[in-house]
Design an enzyme around this catalytic site. Structure first.
Site, PDB file in Angstrom:
ATOM      1  N   ALA A  56       0.705  -1.041   0.658  1.00 56.48           N
ATOM      2  CA  ALA A  56      -0.078  -0.052   0.388  1.00 56.48           C
ATOM      3  C   ALA A  56       1.068   0.968  -0.005  1.00 56.48           C
ATOM      4  O   ALA A  56       1.627   1.257   0.494  1.00 56.48           O
ATOM      5  CB  ALA A  56      -1.065  -0.133   1.113  1.00 56.48           C
ATOM      6  N   ILE A  82       4.007  -1.460   3.906  1.00 59.99           N
ATOM      7  CA  ILE A  82       4.085  -0.473   3.671  1.00 59.99           C
ATOM      8  C   ILE A  82       5.082  -0.058   2.104  1.00 59.99           C
ATOM      9  O   ILE A  82       5.894   0.354   2.285  1.00 59.99           O
ATOM     10  CB  ILE A  82       4.415   0.879   4.280  1.00 59.99           C
ATOM     11  CG1 ILE A  82       3.001   0.165   5.709  1.00 59.99           C
ATOM     12  CG2 ILE A  82       3.911   2.174   4.099  1.00 59.99           C
ATOM     13  CD1 ILE A  82       1.633   0.259   5.096  1.00 59.99           C
ATOM     14  N   LYS A  83       4.571   0.658   1.097  1.00 58.00           N
ATOM     15  CA  LYS A  83       5.593   1.278  -0.076  1.00 58.00           C
ATOM     16  C   LYS A  83       5.889   2.846   0.113  1.00 58.00           C
ATOM     17  O   LYS A  83       4.499   3.683  -0.017  1.00 58.00           O
ATOM     18  CB  LYS A  83       4.435   1.270  -0.719  1.00 58.00           C
ATOM     19  CG  LYS A  83       5.672   0.899  -3.316  1.00 58.00           C
ATOM     20  CD  LYS A  83       3.984   0.657  -3.764  1.00 58.00           C
ATOM     21  CE  LYS A  83       4.931   0.281  -5.157  1.00 58.00           C
ATOM     22  NZ  LYS A  83       3.927  -0.252  -5.799  1.00 58.00           N
ATOM     23  N   VAL A  84       6.596   4.041   0.204  1.00 55.95           N
ATOM     24  CA  VAL A  84       7.732   4.372   0.011  1.00 55.95           C
ATOM     25  C   VAL A  84       8.882   4.683  -1.181  1.00 55.95           C
ATOM     26  O   VAL A  84       9.359   3.626  -1.285  1.00 55.95           O
ATOM     27  CB  VAL A  84       8.345   4.323   1.146  1.00 55.95           C
ATOM     28  CG1 VAL A  84       7.242   4.351   2.803  1.00 55.95           C
ATOM     29  CG2 VAL A  84       9.622   3.992   2.108  1.00 55.95           C
TER      30      VAL A  84
END
EC number: 2.2.1.2
Length: 217
Positions: A56, A82-84
């Site tokens: 996400a 978590i996609k950063v």
């Protein structure tokens, strides 16, 4: 090698699951926009369907904003990653989120040196974008080869997640190089199963079968 499906389309995810070809899911703002739905609604539904990792992506570009969004999305399910983005602020967020026990996928990687930084920061996954490099006449798979080699040299646990996959050759080359994951659009998953000789062979078998005498009913 694991197959993730690169989509926010729940229908495509269900089809990939039915084929046994969905070890996880990656999403991004562009894919979510195509659905016409709110991201949190989409994420909640995907979490109910997929037991594997679900990436996400945050939309904030500052450290505090990434942390805020990342911590929020992480509450949706234990499988949420978590996609950063691979920026200086993003790397700070990777370090903090990882220290808190949250899995992180670092996206928009376009060089082996960027991938090295992500691994040093503790990323769970690195997402090198092969198709976009190919688009500017560079070699996306050469980047993947370098990343795989660097990670092996130093024993980094960060998994190489090949992204921006455009066609079956990208998947083949990723597998040959030893990448951990390829995240693949559903259209490419369908292409992987196809070969003209398979179609021709099936057509011939069926034609020959029609010539076989059938038992009287």
């Amino acid at each position: 090698m694991k197959f993730f499906i690169d989509t926010a389309d729940v229908g495509e995810i269900k089809k990939a699951l039915a084929l046994g070809l969905c070890d996880g899911v990656t999403t991004n703002p562009s894919l979510v926009a195509k659905t016409g739905r709110g991201f949190e609604d989409v994420l909640k539904e995907i979490v109910q369907l997929v037991p594997g990792p679900i990436s996400a992506e945050v939309t904030a570009t500052d450290y505090e904003g990434m942390l805020r969004e990342g911590r929020h999305y992480a509450k949706f399910g234990s499988q949420v990653v978590i996609k950063v983005p691979l920026t200086v602020e993003g790397l700070r967020a990777v370090k903090t989120l990882t220290d808190e026990g949250t899995k992180v996928n670092v996206t928009l990687c376009f060089s082996p040196v960027q991938a090295l930084l992500a691994a040093k920061a503790g990323a769970t996954y690195i997402s090198p974008f092969v198709g976009r490099l190919d688009d500017i006449s560079q070699d996306g798979m050469a980047m993947v080869a370098d990343i795989v080699q660097i990670y092996r040299n130093y024993g980094f646990k960060t998994q190489v997640l090949v992204a921006s996959v455009r066609h079956p050759v990208h998947v083949l080359e990723a597998a040959k190089l030893g990448a951990d994951v390829a995240t693949i659009p559903y259209s490419v998953i369908e292409q992987l199963a196809k070969h003209p000789l398979t179609d021709a062979g099936l057509k011939k078998f069926l034609a020959d079968w029609e010539k076989v005498p059938k038992a009287a009913k």
